[in-house]
Enzyme design. Sequence first.
Site, mmCIF file in Angstrom:
data_model
loop_
_atom_site.group_PDB
_atom_site.id
_atom_site.type_symbol
_atom_site.label_atom_id
_atom_site.label_comp_id
_atom_site.label_asym_id
_atom_site.label_seq_id
_atom_site.Cartn_x
_atom_site.Cartn_y
_atom_site.Cartn_z
ATOM 1 N N ALA A 36 0.861 -1.175 0.000
ATOM 2 C CA ALA A 36 0.000 0.000 0.000
ATOM 3 C C ALA A 36 0.903 1.232 0.000
ATOM 4 O O ALA A 36 2.112 1.120 0.143
ATOM 5 C CB ALA A 36 -0.867 -0.023 1.250
ATOM 6 N N GLU A 89 -2.266 -8.984 -1.691
ATOM 7 C CA GLU A 89 -3.723 -9.055 -1.512
ATOM 8 C C GLU A 89 -4.445 -8.832 -2.844
ATOM 9 O O GLU A 89 -5.449 -9.484 -3.132
ATOM 10 C CB GLU A 89 -4.176 -8.038 -0.461
ATOM 11 C CG GLU A 89 -3.713 -8.450 0.929
ATOM 12 C CD GLU A 89 -4.069 -7.424 1.986
ATOM 13 O OE1 GLU A 89 -3.727 -6.241 1.778
ATOM 14 O OE2 GLU A 89 -4.679 -7.797 3.000
ATOM 15 N N GLY A 122 -0.456 -5.089 0.322
ATOM 16 C CA GLY A 122 -1.579 -4.857 -0.577
ATOM 17 C C GLY A 122 -1.340 -5.438 -1.969
ATOM 18 O O GLY A 122 -2.290 -5.804 -2.667
ATOM 19 N N GLU A 132 2.854 -6.566 6.823
ATOM 20 C CA GLU A 132 2.188 -5.502 7.592
ATOM 21 C C GLU A 132 2.526 -5.531 9.084
ATOM 22 O O GLU A 132 2.585 -4.491 9.743
ATOM 23 C CB GLU A 132 0.667 -5.601 7.425
ATOM 24 C CG GLU A 132 0.139 -5.110 6.093
ATOM 25 C CD GLU A 132 0.220 -6.139 4.975
ATOM 26 O OE1 GLU A 132 0.886 -7.185 5.159
ATOM 27 O OE2 GLU A 132 -0.375 -5.895 3.912
#
Length: 691
Positions: free
Chosen positions: A63, A105, A102, A125
């Site tokens: 992210a 993901e 991310g 994370e």
Amino acid sequence: MSSSVSVANENGVAVVTIDNPPVNALSFHVRKPLHEALAALRDDPAASAIVIACAGRTFVAGADITEFGKPVEQPELRAIIVLLETFPKPTVAAIHGTALGGGLELALGCHFRVADRSARLGLPEVKLGLLPGGGGTVRLPRLVGAAKALGMIVSGTPISAGEAKAAGLADAVFDGDLLAQAVRFANEMADRGGPFVPVRDRNDRLAGTDLAAFDAQAAELARKARGLEAPLTCAEAVRNAITLPFDEALAAERQLFLKLVSGDQSQAQRHLFFAEREAAKIPGKDLQKRRIDRVGVIGAGTMGGGIAMAFANGGLPVTLLETSEEALRRGLATIEKNYTVSVSRGSLTDEARQQRLGLFKGSTDYADLADCDLIIEAVFEDMAVKREVFGKLDAIARPGAILATNTSYLDVDAIAASTSRPGDVLGMHFFSPANVMKLLEIVRAEKTAPEVLATITDLARRIGKVAVVVGVCHGFVGNRMLSARGAENEALLLEGAAPCQVDKTFTDFGWPMGPFQMGDLAGLDIGWRNRRARGQTAVIADTLCEQGHFGQKTGRGWYRYENGSREPIADSEVEALIRAKAAELGIAPRAIGADEIIERTLYPLVNEGAKILAEGIAARASDIDVVWVNGYGFPIGKGGPMFWAGLEGAGTIVERLEYWHGQTGRAIFEPAPVLRRFAETGSWDEAGGAR
Ligand SMILES: NC(=O)c1ccc[n+]([C@@H]2O[C@H](COP(=O)([O-])OP(=O)(O)OC[C@H]3O[C@@H](n4cnc5c(N)ncnc54)[C@H](O)[C@@H]3O)[C@@H](O)[C@H]2O)c1
């Protein structure tokens, strides 16, 4: 179409390419066009399959963490994944470089994942005090099983493409042209025909989970988490993936993520993430660097041996110099033994051990250092010895060679002055064991040339160190603050605290060990020798040393150690000694609480940090945090002493320092003006710390 996302049709397959240098982070300006592009492609008859790929050196590596803690601009990643999961045609993530956070993901939102052989996949994370908040905790277990997913998510360590294939995370691993092979793969899947089952609906792997074994694995992880919430919360989220229907587990993951992201620990860990990057920004960092191809190390004792290993581990050849053949043999034997232990533990291959040992050259002749580009001395902590060594170096080192001292406390300007080239001299303060500890304090002396500083900052990164540039003062940033932290240790004991009580307050705070355990580990004789050299005394520690109690190495110190064990056992004789000394001094024992221990140890630590900032010894408060977390075990969940000061309340710290200053009159408690201003402004920069 924006420049961040483009679509091309290759043999009937729509290739969606994300291009957001340097690491293709999922910033808003990527998510928006990505969502639009996918929405348009979903029912586009011209595309029989979709490949999501990335330009540049990596797949999406996470992210955009600068967006954390701010209101999220739609569409979120989760919405993109939900859209992907409605696709009636195959979707394929083509992964090269790293698919992290991310990024992974997003790939888990696709029906298939194919990877370049050198790719790495992970959910890191937890290292920012978070959990994967885009469905990672719920989707990953469906592909790799709960136990594997838990291990990956709680460690945050990425796995190789090969391991991902074996675990069921990747469907194919390719060598060569990834995109062409991903397109071929997508076409094959389209030809084979649906239905294409999204990861969310693949429940087989989870159905057979042994919940008791999972809970045991999670309990073991909890034991190691040492007060950090994120690893435990990750485990809770993965457990939900096993026990709850997909949508409920996903909703629960969201709630857990929101709790973590707004909590102090994650803010502290994200602060440290940026602080380490910030610390690398030094004046002159863009200057032409000097070449460092061979390193010389003088002294093959505790530090010299470790420093030499740190360079060999980074692939650099090292010449190790000692005063005698005997000392050299001992030093080299220790190095060899350390590598052999690593091989027996499985952390090093025998081939790598051989290769590293091959990088060492031993010598007792200074002339052998003439071809070194950097020479670091790690001889006894004695100014006369250091000056003599630097005088000799001045005579033999080639012009332009960088000369460094590993001194813990001594004046680097004075050491530099014993050469004719002070511009080439600086401090490189490693921490013990130097081949393991990440921190390097780079000590900028008055005359150190900017490109010398820049060269060493670069080199530190090359050998995997976290470097912080500091100025010259007694003990630099770390050891100077350590002295402030420990200044009240004996007073606390004399007034009624026991060593184990002080240490427990520290471990409860999140430190790996307390100051007395640390003293026993390092050796009480070191401080004793330092005190004698400086004409100082410590009533209890001096007595222990006079009795030959040097800590773990003699089996007795502040604690007892039985049969070579490192497990500290409270020593009633030490406690009796403390009480006797207190009685001699007329101090009546009283109950001392954890709050008082923190006020008298950690508040002076912060206060000394503020003084260091005011003097410009550290350039930024966050540099001090990097030093303390990487060199002294300050708990990462509290972000380092200067960040923690904000959490604790700087106003409270000032007030309690004033109180203790009034009680004791001791200078360590006198609040620094910068700390007072921090209490008023809430910002170290505004307080006048940053230059
Ligand atoms: N031990 C630590 O935790 C630590 C941490 C950071 C920095 N330091 C600093 O590192 C330096 C070395 O400390 P150490 O703990 O490794 O000491 P040590 O006693 O283990 O090793 C010093 C070595 O230097 C050798 N030596 C002495 N004079 C020499 C000379 N003129 N030429 C070549 N070799 C010589 C000695 O034979 C010995 O092997 C000191 O300045 C110390 O303050 C120590």
